[in-house]
Design a protein around this motif. Structure first.
Motif, PDB file in Angstrom:
ATOM      1  N   TYR A  22       0.834  -1.203   0.000  1.00 49.57           N
ATOM      2  CA  TYR A  22       0.000   0.000   0.000  1.00 49.57           C
ATOM      3  C   TYR A  22       0.871   1.257   0.000  1.00 49.57           C
ATOM      4  CZ  TYR A  22      -3.035   3.725   1.617  1.00 49.57           C
ATOM      5  OH  TYR A  22      -3.691   4.923   1.731  1.00 49.57           O
ATOM      6  N   TYR A  76       3.951   1.590  -1.030  1.00 48.52           N
ATOM      7  CA  TYR A  76       4.650   1.717  -2.307  1.00 48.52           C
ATOM      8  C   TYR A  76       3.750   2.349  -3.366  1.00 48.52           C
ATOM      9  CZ  TYR A  76       6.564   0.399  -6.815  1.00 48.52           C
ATOM     10  OH  TYR A  76       7.014   0.434  -8.098  1.00 48.52           O
ATOM     11  N   TYR A  77       2.546   1.829  -3.523  1.00 46.58           N
ATOM     12  CA  TYR A  77       1.646   2.355  -4.545  1.00 46.58           C
ATOM     13  C   TYR A  77       1.163   3.756  -4.208  1.00 46.58           C
ATOM     14  CZ  TYR A  77       1.653  -1.989  -7.086  1.00 46.58           C
ATOM     15  OH  TYR A  77       2.049  -3.063  -7.823  1.00 46.58           O
ATOM     16  N   ARG A 104       4.081   6.061  -5.011  1.00 45.94           N
ATOM     17  CA  ARG A 104       4.249   6.146  -6.465  1.00 45.94           C
ATOM     18  C   ARG A 104       3.214   7.070  -7.085  1.00 45.94           C
ATOM     19  NH1 ARG A 104       3.243   1.078 -10.264  1.00 45.94           N
ATOM     20  NH2 ARG A 104       1.152   1.804  -9.856  1.00 45.94           N
ATOM     21  N   ASP A 105       1.957   6.961  -6.644  1.00 49.18           N
ATOM     22  CA  ASP A 105       0.906   7.826  -7.164  1.00 49.18           C
ATOM     23  C   ASP A 105       1.151   9.283  -6.794  1.00 49.18           C
ATOM     24  OD1 ASP A 105      -0.304   5.614  -8.246  1.00 49.18           O
ATOM     25  OD2 ASP A 105      -1.809   5.415  -6.653  1.00 49.18           O
TER      26      ASP A 105
END
Length: 180
Positions: free
Chosen positions: A30, A32-33, A36-37
């Motif tokens: 969670y 990481y994403y 990244r977003d």
């Protein structure tokens, strides 16, 4: 304790460890994403980032509209000037690498490139000092003291981030190409 009680306790411990492992991995995925977003949003819309910075400073420093305009124009001028100097620094760095990697490197050329690199760094710091003096001139003393605190926190954060980045690179966890 009999065999079934021991087995039951071990099964419960294994289940708890499995749940903890799943929660940890889920949190990492969670994070990481989500990160990244967030980075993607910043990269896609630099204007929105500037607006967030303006709002942050307006709120923290209690800036007037006139002061915000001074901050904006000073920041734009600062970025334009440093962009040019940074391009020159990159060019000098590449020339230095080329000269060092030449079959017969010339120490005089290397020294002159190092001197030029130092001059460009000096220019870069002078541009930053002028920018901060312009900001200081637009602020009341208490506003500038708060601005100075923000700058120091930002600098400490950037230094920690750079230190962590270099640590990852030394350990080989970076996507950057590394010399062998």
């Amino acid at each position: 304790m009999n065999y079934f009680t021991k087995t039951r306790i071990l099964v419960i411990i294994i289940i708890l460890l499995a749940i903890t492992l799943i929660a940890t991995v889920g949190t990492m995925v969670y994070g990481y994403y989500n990160h990244r977003d967030l980075v993607k949003r910043f990269d896609e819309n630099p204007q929105a980032r500037t607006e967030r910075q303006n709002e942050f400073l307006r709120e923290k420093l209690n800036l007037s509209d006139e002061q915000i305009e001074v901050f904006k124009s000073s920041r734009e001028s600062f970025h334009e000037q440093t962009l040019e100097v940074n391009k020159e620094i990159e060019g000098v760095t590449l020339e230095l690498i080329d000269e060092i990697s030449a079959e017969n490197p010339n120490p005089k050329i290397i020294d002159s490139l190092i001197d030029r690199y130092g001059e460009l760094h000096k220019i870069q710091r002078r541009i930053m000092a002028n920018h901060l003096l312009e900001i200081k001139g637009a602020c009341r003393p208490e506003q500038f003291n708060e601005f100075k605190k923000i700058l120091r926190r930002t600098q400490k954060y950037n230094m920690r981030r750079q230190s962590a980045k270099h640590g990852r690179m030394r350990r080989g966890y970076s996507n950057q190409p590394q010399c062998q």
